[in-house]
Scaffold this active site. Structure first.
Site, PDB file in Angstrom:
ATOM      1  N   GLU A   9      -0.323   2.518  10.300  1.00 33.02           N
ATOM      2  CA  GLU A   9      -0.511   1.442   9.301  1.00 33.02           C
ATOM      3  C   GLU A   9       0.873   1.147   8.753  1.00 33.02           C
ATOM      4  O   GLU A   9       1.435   1.949   8.012  1.00 33.02           O
ATOM      5  CB  GLU A   9      -1.429   1.920   8.164  1.00 33.02           C
ATOM      6  CG  GLU A   9      -2.816   2.323   8.582  1.00 33.02           C
ATOM      7  CD  GLU A   9      -3.676   1.146   9.022  1.00 33.02           C
ATOM      8  OE1 GLU A   9      -3.317  -0.012   8.738  1.00 33.02           O
ATOM      9  OE2 GLU A   9      -4.697   1.400   9.677  1.00 33.02           O
ATOM     10  N   CYS A  27       1.910  -2.978   0.901  1.00 38.74           N
ATOM     11  CA  CYS A  27       2.038  -3.375   2.300  1.00 38.74           C
ATOM     12  C   CYS A  27       1.436  -4.759   2.506  1.00 38.74           C
ATOM     13  O   CYS A  27       1.893  -5.530   3.343  1.00 38.74           O
ATOM     14  CB  CYS A  27       1.371  -2.362   3.206  1.00 38.74           C
ATOM     15  SG  CYS A  27      -0.299  -1.984   2.704  1.00 38.74           S
ATOM     16  N   LYS A  32       1.145  15.291   4.971  1.00 33.59           N
ATOM     17  CA  LYS A  32       2.565  15.292   4.570  1.00 33.59           C
ATOM     18  C   LYS A  32       2.791  14.091   3.662  1.00 33.59           C
ATOM     19  O   LYS A  32       2.940  12.958   4.128  1.00 33.59           O
ATOM     20  CB  LYS A  32       3.429  15.182   5.838  1.00 33.59           C
ATOM     21  CG  LYS A  32       4.777  15.852   5.775  1.00 33.59           C
ATOM     22  CD  LYS A  32       5.739  15.297   4.778  1.00 33.59           C
ATOM     23  CE  LYS A  32       6.300  13.951   5.159  1.00 33.59           C
ATOM     24  NZ  LYS A  32       7.079  13.342   4.048  1.00 33.59           N
ATOM     25  N   GLY A  45       3.297   3.899   6.733  1.00 31.75           N
ATOM     26  CA  GLY A  45       4.688   3.841   6.311  1.00 31.75           C
ATOM     27  C   GLY A  45       5.379   2.661   6.956  1.00 31.75           C
ATOM     28  O   GLY A  45       4.734   1.679   7.343  1.00 31.75           O
ATOM     29  N   SER A  46       6.687   2.792   7.121  1.00 29.26           N
ATOM     30  CA  SER A  46       7.467   1.655   7.609  1.00 29.26           C
ATOM     31  C   SER A  46       7.317   1.496   9.117  1.00 29.26           C
ATOM     32  O   SER A  46       7.018   2.454   9.842  1.00 29.26           O
ATOM     33  CB  SER A  46       8.938   1.867   7.262  1.00 29.26           C
ATOM     34  OG  SER A  46       9.395   3.040   7.889  1.00 29.26           O
ATOM     35  N   THR A  47       7.544   0.295   9.577  1.00 29.13           N
ATOM     36  CA  THR A  47       7.454   0.017  11.012  1.00 29.13           C
ATOM     37  C   THR A  47       8.499   0.819  11.785  1.00 29.13           C
ATOM     38  O   THR A  47       8.209   1.340  12.871  1.00 29.13           O
ATOM     39  CB  THR A  47       7.585  -1.502  11.249  1.00 29.13           C
ATOM     40  OG1 THR A  47       6.429  -2.128  10.665  1.00 29.13           O
ATOM     41  CG2 THR A  47       7.644  -1.850  12.716  1.00 29.13           C
ATOM     42  N   GLU A  95      10.641  -7.294   5.212  1.00 25.94           N
ATOM     43  CA  GLU A  95       9.814  -6.701   4.160  1.00 25.94           C
ATOM     44  C   GLU A  95      10.729  -6.120   3.085  1.00 25.94           C
ATOM     45  O   GLU A  95      11.570  -5.271   3.376  1.00 25.94           O
ATOM     46  CB  GLU A  95       8.932  -5.589   4.738  1.00 25.94           C
ATOM     47  CG  GLU A  95       7.971  -5.041   3.705  1.00 25.94           C
ATOM     48  CD  GLU A  95       7.135  -3.885   4.222  1.00 25.94           C
ATOM     49  OE1 GLU A  95       7.688  -2.979   4.855  1.00 25.94           O
ATOM     50  OE2 GLU A  95       5.912  -3.893   3.977  1.00 25.94           O
ATOM     51  N   GLY A  97       7.252   4.277  12.159  1.00 26.62           N
ATOM     52  CA  GLY A  97       6.079   4.214  13.040  1.00 26.62           C
ATOM     53  C   GLY A  97       6.487   4.171  14.505  1.00 26.62           C
ATOM     54  O   GLY A  97       5.887   4.834  15.361  1.00 26.62           O
TER      55      GLY A  97
HETATM   56  P1  NAD Z   1       8.603   5.481   5.381  1.00 24.59           P
HETATM   57  O1  NAD Z   1       8.307   5.069   6.765  1.00 24.59           O
HETATM   58  O2  NAD Z   1      10.016   5.598   4.969  1.00 24.59           O
HETATM   59  O3  NAD Z   1       7.945   6.908   5.067  1.00 24.59           O
HETATM   60  C1  NAD Z   1       6.566   7.147   5.266  1.00 24.59           C
HETATM   61  C2  NAD Z   1       6.370   8.633   5.472  1.00 24.59           C
HETATM   62  O4  NAD Z   1       7.015   9.025   6.690  1.00 24.59           O
HETATM   63  C3  NAD Z   1       6.944   9.503   4.384  1.00 24.59           C
HETATM   64  O5  NAD Z   1       6.069  10.587   4.160  1.00 24.59           O
HETATM   65  C4  NAD Z   1       8.257   9.989   4.992  1.00 24.59           C
HETATM   66  O6  NAD Z   1       8.700  11.224   4.470  1.00 24.59           O
HETATM   67  C5  NAD Z   1       7.872  10.137   6.448  1.00 24.59           C
HETATM   68  N1  NAD Z   1       8.984  10.058   7.394  1.00 24.59           N
HETATM   69  C6  NAD Z   1      10.228   9.547   7.210  1.00 24.59           C
HETATM   70  N2  NAD Z   1      10.946   9.643   8.351  1.00 24.59           N
HETATM   71  C7  NAD Z   1      10.137  10.208   9.282  1.00 24.59           C
HETATM   72  C8  NAD Z   1      10.293  10.551  10.656  1.00 24.59           C
HETATM   73  N3  NAD Z   1      11.431  10.317  11.314  1.00 24.59           N
HETATM   74  N4  NAD Z   1       9.244  11.096  11.284  1.00 24.59           N
HETATM   75  C9  NAD Z   1       8.069  11.327  10.664  1.00 24.59           C
HETATM   76  N5  NAD Z   1       7.877  11.042   9.353  1.00 24.59           N
HETATM   77  C10 NAD Z   1       8.891  10.474   8.671  1.00 24.59           C
HETATM   78  O7  NAD Z   1       7.794   4.463   4.464  1.00 24.59           O
HETATM   79  P2  NAD Z   1       7.756   4.437   2.874  1.00 24.59           P
HETATM   80  O8  NAD Z   1       9.059   3.903   2.388  1.00 24.59           O
HETATM   81  O9  NAD Z   1       7.268   5.736   2.355  1.00 24.59           O
HETATM   82  O10 NAD Z   1       6.592   3.379   2.600  1.00 24.59           O
HETATM   83  C11 NAD Z   1       6.805   2.036   2.615  1.00 24.59           C
HETATM   84  C12 NAD Z   1       6.298   1.436   3.897  1.00 24.59           C
HETATM   85  O11 NAD Z   1       4.921   1.765   4.081  1.00 24.59           O
HETATM   86  C13 NAD Z   1       6.338  -0.072   3.892  1.00 24.59           C
HETATM   87  O12 NAD Z   1       6.837  -0.534   5.119  1.00 24.59           O
HETATM   88  C14 NAD Z   1       4.875  -0.459   3.718  1.00 24.59           C
HETATM   89  O13 NAD Z   1       4.563  -1.729   4.203  1.00 24.59           O
HETATM   90  C15 NAD Z   1       4.183   0.618   4.455  1.00 24.59           C
HETATM   91  N6  NAD Z   1       2.781   0.722   4.027  1.00 24.59           N
HETATM   92  C16 NAD Z   1       1.823   0.305   4.891  1.00 24.59           C
HETATM   93  C17 NAD Z   1       0.486   0.374   4.522  1.00 24.59           C
HETATM   94  C18 NAD Z   1      -0.600  -0.069   5.460  1.00 24.59           C
HETATM   95  O14 NAD Z   1      -1.734   0.330   5.255  1.00 24.59           O
HETATM   96  N7  NAD Z   1      -0.304  -0.864   6.470  1.00 24.59           N
HETATM   97  C19 NAD Z   1       0.141   0.882   3.271  1.00 24.59           C
HETATM   98  C20 NAD Z   1       1.153   1.304   2.416  1.00 24.59           C
HETATM   99  C21 NAD Z   1       2.473   1.220   2.813  1.00 24.59           C
END
Ligand code: NAD
Length: 496
Positions: free
Chosen positions: A266, A301, A191, A243-245, A398, A248
């Protein structure tokens, strides 16, 4: 070869055919509901494509296809050598389609074409190659046991793996999931982020062309809803998330509310980059500090978003840093000479500008601070540097944009305390010529990766990547990543 200029890439973009359908069970498909969303380019605000907005029916169809393919053993049951051959073909196709994929990524996410052609797309192909090459070499264990027993410990694919990924390195972050997951024999439902779905959709078609059987690799574009449904799905065995904490944390709860699927996270970061007075090369450190926060528009990240600099060298170092920041001038990312592209969308632009406003209130602006090139219709922000305190909001949260917080310290203990005073623990760096200090400080830093006298080194696959604390659990990259996508099995054979 024709010179790759802005005009060259603009011409290519004008004739590019863009696929917006999901990829389920070996075929490109519209969402069952018929719903689509506009995929907008952050370069100029132009609509690139209508993309399938997947919902419950699509999630169910993709998971069912993945389950069926897994149970039938069309992938999991193949000799690892055969899986390797197919994955290598797929990686080769990614390389053949490098320009197309890089262009899609740049148009979709605003990343410089000089990066997508050299880092993102080759990096994704390399990841697939690396795990393909590994999978026919890793075996199990024969363990010491009673004389009448033969004891085997093996790793088996976990089943249906869902991967939910972000937009900052769309295809690269996705490959860090699907590379090891597919190599290990799982069936995968990916996804991508609604902000950057295009390369994932295209590589699914290439996977099919390479010979990955129907149902083994599925891509569901859409927003949070399909992500949540995957995390709640009882027939998904593992959910690998980047994605975001905040999201997560929700995903862990969804797993708890459903089938206790394995969850690998992650997440975010607020990484400290510590410069001691005996830094061996201040010029290199300044360039690295600028790159640590301005590369990829700060949408990293691992961004070195907190620069901890010793008071004795602060003035000299900041002068060098501000000079190094000049290498990052926002511009059209289709221009191969541009090293800083567009912020991914309007929402993220506003978020970044909001933090800059917060910074203006309690910190000293040293550089940047403005949106630029607004007449293009795109979303561009200058490299921005604040002199601040470690408890300021911009230094704690962040931002995920090109905003650097400079924090001054006087002693090593203070630097380590400030560095660790964060909910995050993804990465950290320290610059010193003293070997003992380098090792001692590295040990004390609570982070998944520590760089000494460098930042963001380690493009190869051998280093596990992931976070301490609220930066996540589990590790992408390296052979350790295979552990996430396998279950351990003990088999005890009684001989008599
Ligand atoms: P996000 O958490 O908003 O979205 C990540 C993914 O989750 C997207 O595909 C989104 O559609 C999906 N999503 C959104 N709400 C959801 C829910 N309730 N349930 C399941 N899935 C859902 O993050 P973002 O804005 O896409 O990315 C930025 C974040 O990612 C930053 O916090 C960054 O630090 C982190 N990041 C971490 C790493 C790592 O390896 N640690 C790498 C890249 C980015």
């Amino acid at each position: 070869m024709e010179k790759r200029t802005l005009a060259y890439w603009q011409d290519k973009a004008a004739t590019l055919s863009i696929e917006g359908r999901a990829f389920i069970d070996g075929a490109s498909r519209d969402a069952y509901s018929g719903r689509t969303f506009d995929c907008v380019s952050p370069i100029d605000g132009r609509v690139l494509a209508s993309v399938a907005d997947c919902g419950a029916a699509d999630v169910d169809a993709a998971v069912a296809a993945a389950r069926r393919s897994f149970e039938q053993g069309v992938w999991a049951g193949r000799n690892p050598r055969e899986r390797k051959a197919v994955l290598l073909r797929w990686a080769a196709l990614m390389r053949e389609h490098l320009d197309e994929l890089a262009l899609l990524e740049t148009l979709d996410a605003g990343k410089p074409i000089g990066d997508t052609t050299t880092v993102d797309v080759p990096g994704a192909a390399y990841c697939v190659e690396w795990f393909a090459e590994a999978i026919d070499k890793v075996g199990g264990e024969v363990v010491p046991a009673d004389h009448h027993l033969v004891g085997l410990v093996t790793r088996e694919p976990i089943g249906v793996v869902a991967a939910v990924v972000p937009w900052n390195f769309p295809i690269l972050m996705a490959s860090w999931k699907f590379g090891p997951a597919l190599a290990a024999g799982n069936s995968v439902v990916l996804k991508p982020s609604e902000k950057s779905p295009l390369t994932a959709i295209r590589v699914a078609q290439l996977a099919h062309e390479a010979g990955i059987p129907a149902g083994v690799f599925n891509v569901l574009p859409g927003g949070g809803e399909p992500g949540k449904l995957l995390a709640l799905h009882r027939d998904v065995d593992c959910l690998a998330f980047t994605g975001s904490t905040n999201v997560g944390k929700q995903i862990m709860q969804y797993a708890g509310q459903s089938n206790l699927k394995r969850v690998w996270l992650e997440l975010g970061g607020k990484s400290p980059n510590i410069v001691l007075p005996d830094c061996p090369d201040l010029d290199r450190a300044a360039k690295a500090a600028a790159g640590a926060i301005f590369y990829n528009m700060g949408e990293m990240c691992t961004a070195g978003s907190r620069l901890l600099v010793h008071r004795d060298i602060k003035d000299v170092f900041l002068a060098k840093l501000l000079e190094a920041a000049k290498a990052y001038k926002p511009g059209n990312p289709l221009d191969p000479d541009v090293s800083m592209g567009a912020i991914v969308d309007k929402l993220q632009l506003e978020r970044v500008l909001g933090y800059i406003e917060a910074g203006r209130k309690d910190s000293t602006l040293l550089l940047g601070g403005e949106r630029v090139n607004a007449s293009s219709g795109g979303f561009y922000v200058e490299p921005t540097v604040f002199d601040t305190r470690h408890d300021a909001r911009i230094a704690r949260e962040e931002i995920f944009g090109p905003v650097l917080s400079v924090i001054t310290f006087d002693t090593i203990d203070e630097a380590v305390r400030v560095a660790n005073d964060s909910d995050y623990g993804l990465a950290a760096a320290v610059w010193t010529a003293n070997l003992t200090h380098a090792h001692e400080i590295s040990r004390r830093l609570r982070a998944g990766t520590v760089w000494v006298n460098c930042y963001d080194e380690g493009g190869d696959m051998n280093f596990p990547f992931g976070g301490f604390k609220e930066s996540g659990n589990g590790r992408d990259k390296s052979l350790h990543a295979l552990e996430k996508y396998t279950e351990l099995k003990s088999t005890l054979v009684r001989l008599r």
